[in-house]
Design an enzyme around this catalytic site. Structure first.
Site, mmCIF file in Angstrom:
data_model
loop_
_atom_site.group_PDB
_atom_site.id
_atom_site.type_symbol
_atom_site.label_atom_id
_atom_site.label_comp_id
_atom_site.label_asym_id
_atom_site.label_seq_id
_atom_site.Cartn_x
_atom_site.Cartn_y
_atom_site.Cartn_z
ATOM 1 N N TYR A 133 1.179 5.681 -0.535
ATOM 2 C CA TYR A 133 0.934 6.943 0.156
ATOM 3 C C TYR A 133 0.863 8.077 -0.929
ATOM 4 C CZ TYR A 133 1.130 9.399 4.743
ATOM 5 O OH TYR A 133 0.644 10.291 5.996
ATOM 6 N N LYS A 185 -4.543 -1.686 10.033
ATOM 7 C CA LYS A 185 -5.007 -2.010 8.777
ATOM 8 C C LYS A 185 -4.965 -3.300 8.249
ATOM 9 C CE LYS A 185 -3.093 2.610 7.284
ATOM 10 N NZ LYS A 185 -4.078 2.928 6.423
ATOM 11 N N THR A 234 -9.016 -5.457 3.765
ATOM 12 C CA THR A 234 -9.052 -4.444 2.859
ATOM 13 C C THR A 234 -9.955 -5.061 1.764
ATOM 14 O OG1 THR A 234 -6.550 -4.266 3.158
ATOM 15 C CG2 THR A 234 -7.260 -3.541 1.131
ATOM 16 N N GLU A 272 -10.069 4.127 3.590
ATOM 17 C CA GLU A 272 -9.210 5.071 2.756
ATOM 18 C C GLU A 272 -9.546 4.631 1.422
ATOM 19 O OE1 GLU A 272 -5.138 4.450 3.958
ATOM 20 O OE2 GLU A 272 -5.489 5.957 5.610
ATOM 21 N N ARG A 320 1.659 14.451 13.479
ATOM 22 C CA ARG A 320 2.841 15.118 13.984
ATOM 23 C C ARG A 320 2.619 16.712 13.952
ATOM 24 N NH1 ARG A 320 3.778 11.230 10.643
ATOM 25 N NH2 ARG A 320 4.063 12.668 8.852
ATOM 26 N N ARG A 322 -8.076 4.057 13.236
ATOM 27 C CA ARG A 322 -6.886 5.014 13.581
ATOM 28 C C ARG A 322 -6.429 5.084 14.934
ATOM 29 N NH1 ARG A 322 -5.505 6.116 8.613
ATOM 30 N NH2 ARG A 322 -7.449 6.965 7.327
ATOM 31 N N GLU A 343 -9.245 4.503 -2.333
ATOM 32 C CA GLU A 343 -7.931 4.140 -3.121
ATOM 33 C C GLU A 343 -8.361 3.512 -4.407
ATOM 34 O OE1 GLU A 343 -4.623 2.299 -0.863
ATOM 35 O OE2 GLU A 343 -5.207 3.126 0.956
ATOM 36 N N GLN A 355 -3.690 2.416 15.242
ATOM 37 C CA GLN A 355 -2.452 2.873 13.996
ATOM 38 C C GLN A 355 -1.677 3.910 15.031
ATOM 39 O OE1 GLN A 355 -3.992 4.782 10.493
ATOM 40 N NE2 GLN A 355 -2.060 5.350 9.637
ATOM 41 N N ASP A 415 -9.119 0.662 1.969
ATOM 42 C CA ASP A 415 -8.232 0.443 3.090
ATOM 43 C C ASP A 415 -8.721 0.635 4.262
ATOM 44 O OD1 ASP A 415 -5.945 -0.306 4.626
ATOM 45 O OD2 ASP A 415 -4.806 1.592 3.934
ATOM 46 N N TYR A 439 2.181 2.758 15.156
ATOM 47 C CA TYR A 439 2.771 3.012 13.909
ATOM 48 C C TYR A 439 4.347 3.411 13.995
ATOM 49 C CZ TYR A 439 2.973 8.124 13.246
ATOM 50 O OH TYR A 439 3.249 9.528 13.369
ATOM 51 N N ASP A 442 0.840 -1.277 0.068
ATOM 52 C CA ASP A 442 -0.048 0.084 0.188
ATOM 53 C C ASP A 442 1.042 1.330 -0.007
ATOM 54 O OD1 ASP A 442 -2.459 1.419 -0.182
ATOM 55 O OD2 ASP A 442 -2.452 1.394 1.963
ATOM 56 N N THR A 457 -4.581 6.770 0.114
ATOM 57 C CA THR A 457 -5.884 7.380 -0.150
ATOM 58 C C THR A 457 -5.786 8.516 -1.124
ATOM 59 O OG1 THR A 457 -5.761 7.315 2.464
ATOM 60 C CG2 THR A 457 -7.312 8.737 1.614
ATOM 61 N N HIS A 486 -3.218 14.177 0.914
ATOM 62 C CA HIS A 486 -3.497 12.960 2.171
ATOM 63 C C HIS A 486 -2.412 13.146 3.278
ATOM 64 C CE1 HIS A 486 -4.901 9.755 4.403
ATOM 65 N NE2 HIS A 486 -3.756 9.093 4.071
ATOM 66 N N GLU A 528 -9.474 12.938 7.549
ATOM 67 C CA GLU A 528 -9.363 14.126 6.719
ATOM 68 C C GLU A 528 -10.856 14.982 6.883
ATOM 69 O OE1 GLU A 528 -6.593 14.254 3.403
ATOM 70 O OE2 GLU A 528 -7.150 12.079 3.747
HETATM 71 CA CA CA Z 1 -3.919 3.293 2.676
#
Ligand code: CA
Length: 408
Positions: free
Chosen positions: A118, A243, A247, A189, A132, A227, A191, A230, A223, A234, A116, A341, A123, A355
């Site tokens: 990014y 995740k 899927t 997500e 962050r 959250r 995609e 994650q 996906d 992560y 997967d 995403t 996104h 988002e």
């Molecule tokens: Ca994804």
């Protein structure tokens, strides 16, 4: 155009012809092609025509066909178009067209490796701001390489499969210790997924210019993402259990041949990537590192909450494939990679609820007046998409549907 009685601009007209795997009445799974509101039973049709290659259509997945490679994919398509447009074949082909409502669709491929990416700058920037807040939203590597992670191929499921709310560890920034339980921030997500065929040998990278020899087709991909799990797990190795529980992909694989007219130039890359990720100019203006003009729709319990545009993606699928193999890693038929995403600059083109609700701070209102931040048990998410086809036609992707069920 065709002896089939299809309305103009039908999303599954003769310019599309996506492949899938179906069964009827408990019989074996086999390969079919969607045309209009019917599925063509390819094995039956090819056997009647005396084709030796009919065996690949008897398989319960597209993998044997994927193994045959680019020339076979394109000649198979040419044969199909001839069958469906030349009146001379009508009597032979028509008995093998089954109403799509009468068949059960299955996972189209036996998923080999699953990666997967990014690839949406919007996104990645939005997620960076939320996850962050005290540092630059994009990491220093982001504009130099398509970031990805290896996912769990065994939990890729076909559209229509229920999704169990996952359980796991979570710990908010101010919580004194982690707790265990059902995810409280279950997200999606939106995609595109790219289906790869024709394997490679260990140690032999695929050059960007050769990516089309391996890019068989495209599916819609959801996906599902927890959250809260994650956010806690992560760092430092990336997504894991947040995740890997499910899927979803759509049952029809739209071929890259059908998407020729949907190729567009990327929005622009700055700085210029390293030579192995650099595309060449092509006559259609899209370049070998092309984007795709696919219009996606995210539907939450019957309300369309977002319309992401794939053409906004920063990295090209061909660049992702070149990057994925540049270290000598092999490709295998049935490999699947997700784009990441799809989010554009406008708020209503964001491809996930993290988002769209800005981490839950700005709830969405659905058509029935209910307010949502993250998914509740019983919620149904439907992804849809279309793209421009040849001669002004519309290429439909169908739907990728999943309903959330309570944690066990
Ligand atoms: Ca994804």
């Amino acid at each position: 155009m065709t002896w089939l009685d299809l309305p103009a601009h039908h999303p599954f007209g003769v310019h599309n012809l996506p492949y899938g795997v179906f069964s009827t009445g408990g019989a074996d799974r086999r390969v079919g092609v969607r045309v209009g509101d019917h599925v063509l039973d390819l094995a039956a049709c090819a056997e009647r025509a005396g084709m030796e290659s009919a065996a690949v259509w008897r398989a319960g997945s597209l993998n044997p066909f994927l193994d045959l490679g680019r020339e076979a994919w394109t000649s198979g398509r040419t044969w199909l178009v001839e069958q469906l447009t030349n009146e001379a074949h009508r009597d032979a082909v028509q008995p093998h067209l089954l109403p799509v409502a009468d068949v059960t669709m299955h996972l189209p491929i036996e998923v080999a490796d699953y990666v997967d990416f990014y690839a949406s700058e919007h996104h990645a920037t939005n997620v960076g701001r939320m996850f962050r807040p005290d540092s630059e939203p994009l990491t220093p590597n982001w504009r130099h390489l398509p970031i990805g992670y290896h996912g769990r191929s065994g939990t890729v499921v076909v559209s229509g499969t229920d999704v169990l709310r996952p359980q796991g560890q979570r710990k908010g920034p101010t919580d004194p210790a982690p707790v265990f339980g059902p995810s409280t921030r279950l997200d999606i997500e939106a995609e595109l997924g790219f289906v790869v065929g024709s394997g490679t040998r260990l140690g032999e990278p695929v050059a960007l210019a050769d990516a089309d020899d391996h890019l068989f087709g495209v599916v819609l991909l959801n996906d599902w993402s927890a959250r809260d799990l994650q956010a806690w797990e992560y760092v430092p190795l990336g997504p894991f259990l947040g995740k890997s529980f499910a899927t979803s992909i759509s049952p029809w694989v739209v071929t890259t041949d059908a998407l020729r007219a949907a190729r567009v130039a990327l929005p622009g890359q700055d700085p210029e990537p390293l030579p192995y990720l650099r595309g060449e100019v092509t006559a259609d203006g899209a370049g070998t590192a092309y984007g795709l003009d696919v219009h996606v729709e995210v539907d939450w319990n019957g309300t369309v909450v977002s319309r992401p545009e794939f053409r906004e993606m920063y990295w090209s699928p061909a660049q992702m494939l070149a990057h994925m193999t540049v270290n000598g890693a092999t490709l295998r038929s049935g490999d699947l990679f997700g784009s990441g995403t799809i989010s554009g600059p406008a708020e209503d083109t964001r491809g996930c609820f993290l988002e769209l609700t800005w981490s839950g701070a700005e709830p969405l209102t659905l058509g029935d007046g209910s307010r949502r931040t993250f998914l509740e048990d019983g919620d149904t998410i439907t992804l849809r998409a279309t793209a421009p086809g040849l001669d002004g036609s519309v290429i439909g992707f169908g739907e990728c549907v999943g309903t959330v069920r309570p944690a066990r």
